[in-house]
Design a protein around this motif. Structure first.
Motif, PDB file in Angstrom:
ATOM      1  N   GLU A 172      38.662  51.999  42.412  1.00  0.00           N
ATOM      2  CA  GLU A 172      39.284  50.767  41.931  1.00  0.00           C
ATOM      3  C   GLU A 172      39.187  50.661  40.412  1.00  0.00           C
ATOM      4  O   GLU A 172      39.861  49.816  39.810  1.00  0.00           O
ATOM      5  CB  GLU A 172      38.631  49.566  42.602  1.00  0.00           C
ATOM      6  CG  GLU A 172      38.865  49.521  44.112  1.00  0.00           C
ATOM      7  CD  GLU A 172      38.093  48.408  44.772  1.00  0.00           C
ATOM      8  OE1 GLU A 172      38.599  47.265  44.808  1.00  0.00           O
ATOM      9  OE2 GLU A 172      36.968  48.667  45.237  1.00  0.00           O
ATOM     10  N   PRO A 229      47.024  46.822  35.616  1.00  0.00           N
ATOM     11  CA  PRO A 229      45.581  46.902  35.887  1.00  0.00           C
ATOM     12  C   PRO A 229      44.781  47.668  34.840  1.00  0.00           C
ATOM     13  O   PRO A 229      43.677  47.261  34.487  1.00  0.00           O
ATOM     14  CB  PRO A 229      45.535  47.608  37.253  1.00  0.00           C
ATOM     15  CG  PRO A 229      46.833  47.259  37.903  1.00  0.00           C
ATOM     16  CD  PRO A 229      47.830  47.212  36.790  1.00  0.00           C
ATOM     17  N   ASP A 237      39.066  39.448  40.584  1.00  0.00           N
ATOM     18  CA  ASP A 237      39.510  39.808  41.931  1.00  0.00           C
ATOM     19  C   ASP A 237      40.889  40.470  41.898  1.00  0.00           C
ATOM     20  O   ASP A 237      41.865  39.958  42.458  1.00  0.00           O
ATOM     21  CB  ASP A 237      39.554  38.568  42.832  1.00  0.00           C
ATOM     22  CG  ASP A 237      39.636  38.933  44.317  1.00  0.00           C
ATOM     23  OD1 ASP A 237      39.412  40.110  44.659  1.00  0.00           O
ATOM     24  OD2 ASP A 237      39.949  38.029  45.124  1.00  0.00           O
ATOM     25  N   PRO A 238      41.006  41.626  41.225  1.00  0.00           N
ATOM     26  CA  PRO A 238      42.328  42.260  41.085  1.00  0.00           C
ATOM     27  C   PRO A 238      42.948  42.572  42.439  1.00  0.00           C
ATOM     28  O   PRO A 238      42.286  43.143  43.308  1.00  0.00           O
ATOM     29  CB  PRO A 238      42.020  43.544  40.301  1.00  0.00           C
ATOM     30  CG  PRO A 238      40.549  43.754  40.431  1.00  0.00           C
ATOM     31  CD  PRO A 238      39.935  42.413  40.587  1.00  0.00           C
ATOM     32  N   PRO A 239      44.199  42.170  42.651  1.00  0.00           N
ATOM     33  CA  PRO A 239      44.855  42.448  43.935  1.00  0.00           C
ATOM     34  C   PRO A 239      45.132  43.938  44.091  1.00  0.00           C
ATOM     35  O   PRO A 239      45.327  44.659  43.107  1.00  0.00           O
ATOM     36  CB  PRO A 239      46.154  41.642  43.860  1.00  0.00           C
ATOM     37  CG  PRO A 239      46.380  41.384  42.415  1.00  0.00           C
ATOM     38  CD  PRO A 239      45.057  41.418  41.732  1.00  0.00           C
ATOM     39  N   ARG A 240      45.176  44.384  45.331  1.00  0.00           N
ATOM     40  CA  ARG A 240      45.331  45.808  45.623  1.00  0.00           C
ATOM     41  C   ARG A 240      46.081  45.967  46.935  1.00  0.00           C
ATOM     42  O   ARG A 240      45.681  45.399  47.961  1.00  0.00           O
ATOM     43  CB  ARG A 240      43.950  46.456  45.701  1.00  0.00           C
ATOM     44  CG  ARG A 240      43.944  47.953  45.945  1.00  0.00           C
ATOM     45  CD  ARG A 240      42.505  48.439  45.951  1.00  0.00           C
ATOM     46  NE  ARG A 240      42.411  49.847  46.259  1.00  0.00           N
ATOM     47  CZ  ARG A 240      42.514  50.824  45.372  1.00  0.00           C
ATOM     48  NH1 ARG A 240      42.722  50.528  44.101  1.00  0.00           N
ATOM     49  NH2 ARG A 240      42.407  52.087  45.725  1.00  0.00           N
ATOM     50  N   GLY A 284      42.351  39.548  46.171  1.00  0.00           N
ATOM     51  CA  GLY A 284      43.200  39.187  45.047  1.00  0.00           C
ATOM     52  C   GLY A 284      44.206  38.099  45.304  1.00  0.00           C
ATOM     53  O   GLY A 284      45.057  37.826  44.459  1.00  0.00           O
ATOM     54  N   ARG A 320      50.826  39.246  39.516  1.00  0.00           N
ATOM     55  CA  ARG A 320      49.511  38.831  39.031  1.00  0.00           C
ATOM     56  C   ARG A 320      48.983  37.752  39.964  1.00  0.00           C
ATOM     57  O   ARG A 320      49.766  36.952  40.498  1.00  0.00           O
ATOM     58  CB  ARG A 320      49.582  38.284  37.592  1.00  0.00           C
ATOM     59  CG  ARG A 320      49.760  39.346  36.524  1.00  0.00           C
ATOM     60  CD  ARG A 320      49.625  38.771  35.123  1.00  0.00           C
ATOM     61  NE  ARG A 320      49.808  39.793  34.111  1.00  0.00           N
ATOM     62  CZ  ARG A 320      48.833  40.558  33.629  1.00  0.00           C
ATOM     63  NH1 ARG A 320      47.598  40.382  34.062  1.00  0.00           N
ATOM     64  NH2 ARG A 320      49.075  41.470  32.708  1.00  0.00           N
ATOM     65  N   ASN A 321      47.659  37.756  40.133  1.00  0.00           N
ATOM     66  CA  ASN A 321      47.115  36.671  40.945  1.00  0.00           C
ATOM     67  C   ASN A 321      46.861  35.443  40.073  1.00  0.00           C
ATOM     68  O   ASN A 321      47.103  35.453  38.866  1.00  0.00           O
ATOM     69  CB  ASN A 321      45.856  37.119  41.706  1.00  0.00           C
ATOM     70  CG  ASN A 321      44.666  37.405  40.796  1.00  0.00           C
ATOM     71  OD1 ASN A 321      44.679  37.098  39.606  1.00  0.00           O
ATOM     72  ND2 ASN A 321      43.622  37.987  41.355  1.00  0.00           N
ATOM     73  N   ARG A 339      44.275  34.254  38.954  1.00  0.00           N
ATOM     74  CA  ARG A 339      43.248  34.449  37.935  1.00  0.00           C
ATOM     75  C   ARG A 339      43.754  35.330  36.786  1.00  0.00           C
ATOM     76  O   ARG A 339      43.021  35.578  35.835  1.00  0.00           O
ATOM     77  CB  ARG A 339      41.997  35.086  38.552  1.00  0.00           C
ATOM     78  CG  ARG A 339      41.319  34.215  39.587  1.00  0.00           C
ATOM     79  CD  ARG A 339      40.035  34.855  40.086  1.00  0.00           C
ATOM     80  NE  ARG A 339      39.405  34.037  41.107  1.00  0.00           N
ATOM     81  CZ  ARG A 339      38.225  34.312  41.664  1.00  0.00           C
ATOM     82  NH1 ARG A 339      37.551  35.396  41.281  1.00  0.00           N
ATOM     83  NH2 ARG A 339      37.726  33.526  42.592  1.00  0.00           N
ATOM     84  N   ALA A 395      44.816  38.591  37.117  1.00  0.00           N
ATOM     85  CA  ALA A 395      44.652  40.026  37.327  1.00  0.00           C
ATOM     86  C   ALA A 395      45.952  40.644  37.845  1.00  0.00           C
ATOM     87  O   ALA A 395      46.649  40.059  38.671  1.00  0.00           O
ATOM     88  CB  ALA A 395      43.522  40.290  38.313  1.00  0.00           C
ATOM     89  N   LEU A 415      48.626  43.476  39.541  1.00  0.00           N
ATOM     90  CA  LEU A 415      48.855  44.422  40.625  1.00  0.00           C
ATOM     91  C   LEU A 415      50.068  45.257  40.239  1.00  0.00           C
ATOM     92  O   LEU A 415      51.097  44.708  39.827  1.00  0.00           O
ATOM     93  CB  LEU A 415      49.108  43.690  41.945  1.00  0.00           C
ATOM     94  CG  LEU A 415      49.465  44.544  43.162  1.00  0.00           C
ATOM     95  CD1 LEU A 415      48.912  43.914  44.434  1.00  0.00           C
ATOM     96  CD2 LEU A 415      50.964  44.730  43.319  1.00  0.00           C
TER      97      LEU A 415
END
Length: 354
Positions: free
Chosen positions: A126, A157, A238-241, A265, A313-314, A316, A318, A320
């Motif tokens: 990650e 990312p 909490d980066p989405p994946r 995320g 982006r989420n 927060r 972060a 994707l």
């Protein structure tokens, strides 16, 4: 872009004719001390897959400090070993590309670099951090910039990760007025990585004061704490994946959708959702749910491999960025049947073929 090319497309260094001996890093009083900044909440690191690459090693020692002959390969490894222990203590899954003074492929530097990125890809990391320390070509130079490179072409990312690493390194390790530079990098270890990737040049070993500092256990531990803090800050977003994708059909094949399953995320910022198919913006309507996003398409995709790119982006902030080749293999909408021969030939024992 020319600047990026000059910085990132450096030629490989020549094969070394002489490898200087290692200089031990010892527990003595450093030439200076840093202001203590408490570690952030490290809980976001739990369960995260992280690959740490101590740059150089073996017959490629990297930069050598003129003042004390400290080798970059040794500093990189010492920092990475302390960083590994910090991350594992926080619950992360950590792999080092090397844990001793060795090259991954001593026969060829290009293959050695490729092997490092391959390890990150194989563990589906990650985050991939390549640890380095710089050198200036001007003899007697006091240059001591902090430089953080993110994977060229990934302003999602990898850039997010680089920003977090830069902020924490400047706060905890490089508490000085020297320039701090965040740049896209075309280095082999970044280019070959299929995961969020950053290369750190935390300081210059050609700076005598820095070389003396990094030859101490205090300097190594301070830098490792700064890198660990950067990773904790990144994962706190909490980066989405995307964990899986599929092509779905509704209404007897009259409506088609792409489904993206996400591992964490969520929720995503609906204003940032973007889908491209074969390089073109896709129409339709995205719908978020508990497990990810279902994108109902405005038109049916033609059969064959489709290049899909999904960006978001989420809430927060972060990023994707997901790219994949998605096969589309829809059954025919109707079937035409023809009798042959038109008149049966009884003597053949076969009445009809279709």
């Amino acid at each position: 872009m020319l600047l990026v090319a000059v910085i990132g497309c450096q030629t490989l260094p020549p094969e070394p004719e002489y490898v200087p001996p290692p200089v031990p890093i010892i527990d003595i009083e450093p030439p200076f001390r840093l202001d203590d900044v408490p570690l952030p909440d490290m809980s976001a690191l739990a369960g995260r897959r992280i690959c740490i690459d101590p740059g150089h090693g073996g017959r490629w020692p990297g930069a050598v400090a003129p003042s004390n002959r400290l080798r970059e390969s040794d500093v990189n490894l010492e920092v990475a070993l302390v960083l590994r222990d910090l991350l594992r203590a926080a619950g992360a899954q950590v792999v080092l590309t090397r844990e001793a003074d060795v090259a991954l492929d001593p026969s060829n530097l290009s293959r050695d670099l490729a092997a490092r990125a391959r390890m990150a890809n194989e563990m589906d990391a990650e985050a991939f951090i390549s640890v380095h320390h710089n050198a200036h070509i001007v003899e007697g130079s006091g240059k001591n910039d902090l430089e953080v490179y993110y994977k060229l072409g990934d302003a999602g990312p990898s850039l997010d990760l680089a920003q977090c690493m830069m902020r924490e390194a400047a706060l905890r390790v490089r508490q000085d007025p020297e320039p701090k530079r965040l740049l896209p990098g075309n280095y082999r270890v970044l280019r070959d990585a299929r995961v969020p990737a950053v290369l750190m040049e935390t300081s210059y070993l050609t700076n005598a004061r820095t070389a003396e500092f990094m030859a101490t256990r205090y300097g190594v531990e301070k830098e490792a704490h700064g890198l660990a803090s950067g990773l904790a800050a990144y994962f706190a977003l909490d980066p989405p994946r995307v964990t899986a994708h599929s092509v779905l059909e509704y209404a007897n094949g009259r409506t088609q959708a792409l489904e993206f399953r996400l591992g964490g995320g969520l929720p995503l910022d609906s204003e940032t959702l973007e889908l491209r198919i074969d390089g073109e913006l896709a129409g339709g309507m995205p719908v978020q749910n508990d497990g990810g996003v279902t994108w109902f398409l405005g038109e049916i995709l033609p059969n064959g491999p489709r290049e899909v790119a999904f960006f978001a982006r989420n809430t927060r902030g972060a990023s994707l960025a997901y790219e994949a080749a998605v096969p589309v293999n829809r059954p025919p909408a109707f079937m035409s049947v023809r009798q042959h021969p038109e008149e049966p030939v009884r003597a053949s024992g076969i009445e009809y073929l279709f």
